[in-house]
Every structure is written in structure tokens, then in C-alpha cells.
Design a protein around this motif. Structure first.
Motif, PDB file in Angstrom:
ATOM      1  N   ASN A  72       0.835  -1.192   0.000  1.00 31.34           N
ATOM      2  CA  ASN A  72       0.000   0.000   0.000  1.00 31.34           C
ATOM      3  C   ASN A  72       0.874   1.247   0.000  1.00 31.34           C
ATOM      4  O   ASN A  72       1.976   1.248   0.541  1.00 31.34           O
ATOM      5  CB  ASN A  72      -0.903   0.027   1.234  1.00 31.34           C
ATOM      6  N   ILE A  73       0.381   2.310  -0.593  1.00 32.28           N
ATOM      7  CA  ILE A  73       1.029   3.618  -0.512  1.00 32.28           C
ATOM      8  C   ILE A  73       0.505   4.322   0.750  1.00 32.28           C
ATOM      9  O   ILE A  73      -0.708   4.423   0.943  1.00 32.28           O
ATOM     10  CB  ILE A  73       0.717   4.484  -1.745  1.00 32.28           C
ATOM     11  N   ARG A  74       1.424   4.782   1.595  1.00 30.27           N
ATOM     12  CA  ARG A  74       1.002   5.484   2.807  1.00 30.27           C
ATOM     13  C   ARG A  74       0.617   6.905   2.442  1.00 30.27           C
ATOM     14  O   ARG A  74       1.462   7.716   2.080  1.00 30.27           O
ATOM     15  CB  ARG A  74       2.116   5.478   3.844  1.00 30.27           C
ATOM     16  N   GLY A  75      -0.672   7.187   2.546  1.00 25.12           N
ATOM     17  CA  GLY A  75      -1.178   8.521   2.232  1.00 25.12           C
ATOM     18  C   GLY A  75      -2.490   8.739   2.955  1.00 25.12           C
ATOM     19  O   GLY A  75      -3.559   8.666   2.342  1.00 25.12           O
ATOM     20  N   PRO A  76      -2.440   8.985   4.265  1.00 21.94           N
ATOM     21  CA  PRO A  76      -3.679   9.067   5.051  1.00 21.94           C
ATOM     22  C   PRO A  76      -4.654  10.126   4.559  1.00 21.94           C
ATOM     23  O   PRO A  76      -5.869   9.943   4.656  1.00 21.94           O
ATOM     24  CB  PRO A  76      -3.171   9.375   6.468  1.00 21.94           C
TER      25      PRO A  76
END
Length: 249
Positions: A72-76
Motif C-alpha cells: 500500500n502507498i502510505r497517504g492518510p
């Protein structure tokens, strides 16, 4: 899957060698890597919440065994709760008969409906990386250059995160040494935190960045759950070896 390093056509006779950690909430149900009852040619772990997977292989295929892995790409700030499960991207490729290039065309066409992801997939002859956050990276969606070692965490391919740089270097050394399998799992068990000055900025508080910076994450309720080593051979059956990581406390 939150860290994967892989060698693409680096060693003669072994087109793909990958070492990876899966980071997830401990209470999210999943099965260990094993043949799927309804698709016995697939060997992969399985997310029991949505039915997908984060990493797996097949023992057969039109062009021989296949491999797929996801981070997953961390991008909250960009996360959408109603987005479809990214684990389906791995599962559908392993279940299907499409060559990697054709399957990837379908993924690209609908990539914007998912939260951010990296997808690595292919077989013994072609390997691809695609991210729906890949921007202008010229490698995005195209065959990867052979003879190289690549690394991905929760950023884009080869993003210079400390855990990616450290693990790629160790991985290269182990390959050169012809190290035994245990050495790869030892590499994946590294709990060293990165210095603050080297931490990426991904939109989470600094203390959380610190906790997420090791190769092997140890947190309350969340962390590295499994470590996996995969090998696709030019001839013969592929291998997938998985080890569970004991949760903190």
C-alpha cells in the motif's frame, strides 16, 4: 505487504528472488500461505476480510509459474473508506490466465478507483511494477530492467526510505554470498529504527514515522505479521517460504 526487495534476473537460473514483510493489524483475520482449495495451483496467504492477497505464486501458468506482490502507498489524507480491496489485484492475477502485460492493462484502466498501491507481477520472462501513484516514473507499467535489485515499502519503487536502502544492500550481499534461507529471514527481522533526519514524510505524526521505520515493525496492535521468501526458477517448481512474526507483548 509493506516491504519487498527482489532481484530480477540477477542470478542464473533464478529469475525472481524476493524477500518481504507483511505489516498489518493483528486482529485482521488471514490464513497462512498455502494452496487455495478452489485454486490449488495458487500458493498465497489470504485476507479473510475481503478474500484477496498481498503476495503469492502459482505452480502453473501459460508461461510457467507466476508471481505477484502488493504494498500500500502510505497517504492518510488520500484514503477513501469505500475504495475496493487492493488485495484483489494480486488474487485476480494469480487466478486468471492473462499474461502479465494484458492483465496490467486492465489494472491501469481502473487504477484510480483504488487507494494508493504498488503492484509487482510477472513470470520467469517478464516482470512489471505499476503504481496508481507512479506519476511520471518511466518504469511505471513497463517491463523492469533485468539484472537489478529493486525495493518497495509504502512509497514508490526504490524510494530512498531507510528500510528500503538498508534491506536492498543486505539483500545484494546475501545473494553474492549464496547465503542460506535463514539469512534472509534474519534480514527481515531487523527492528532497528531509522534516525529522525532520514525518516520520510508521509503525512503521519513523527512518532508514528519512527515506529514504522524498521524493517520489522513492533507496535501495539499492529506490526510485521509474516516474513516471506520467494524463488521462481528457470526450470523446476517455484518456492514460497513463510514465517510468522511473534507480536509485541
Amino acid at each position: 505487504m509493506c516491504l519487498i526487495v527482489f532481484a530480477w534476473q540477477v542470478l542464473p537460473g533464478v529469475p525472481v528472488i524476493a524477500a518481504a514483510n507483511r505489516d498489518e493489524f493483528y486482529d485482521r483475520p488471514a490464513t497462512p500461505a498455502r494452496p487455495w482449495p478452489e485454486h490449488p495451483h495458487i500458493i498465497a496467504g489470504r485476507d479473510l476480510l475481503h478474500g484477496g492477497s498481498w503476495m503469492g505464486i502459482t505452480t502453473t501458468g501459460t508461461n510457467g509459474p507466476k508471481f505477484a506482490a502488493l504494498t500500500n502507498i502510505r497517504g492518510p489524507a488520500e484514503r477513501r473508506e469505500n475504495a475496493p480491496s487492493r488485495g484483489d489485484l494480486v488474487a485476480d492475477f494469480l487466478k486468471g490466465t492473462l499474461p502479465a502485460a494484458d492483465y496490467l492493462q486492465q489494472v491501469v484502466a481502473r487504477g484510480d478507483v483504488y487507494n494508493g498501491f504498488n503492484l509487482v507481477l510477472g513470470d520467469r520472462d517478464q516482470l512489471y511494477w505499476y503504481s496508481n501513484r507512479g506519476g511520471d516514473d518511466p518504469r511505471n507499467g513497463l517491463p523492469l530492467e533485468p539484472g537489478r535489485i529493486y525495493g518497495i515499502s509504502n512509497g514508490l519503487l526504490d524510494a530512498p526510505w531507510p528500510k528500503v536502502l538498508r534491506t536492498k544492500a543486505q539483500f545484494a550481499s546475501l545473494l553474492c554470498q549464496g547465503a542460506p534461507e535463514d539469512a534472509y529471514f534474519e534480514m527481515l527481522a531487523d527492528t532497528t529504527r531509522a534516525p529522525d533526519l532520514r525518516l520520510p514524510e508521509t503525512g503521519v505524526p513523527i512518532e508514528l514515522e519512527r515506529q514504522l521505520s524498521p524493517v520489522c515493525i513492533e507496535m501495539e496492535g499492529y506490526g510485521t505479521r509474516t516474513s516471506t521468501v520467494v524463488k521462481l526458477y528457470r526450470e523446476g517448481e517455484p518456492e514460497l517460504h513463510e514465517r510468522f512474526v511473534q507480536p509485541l507483548g
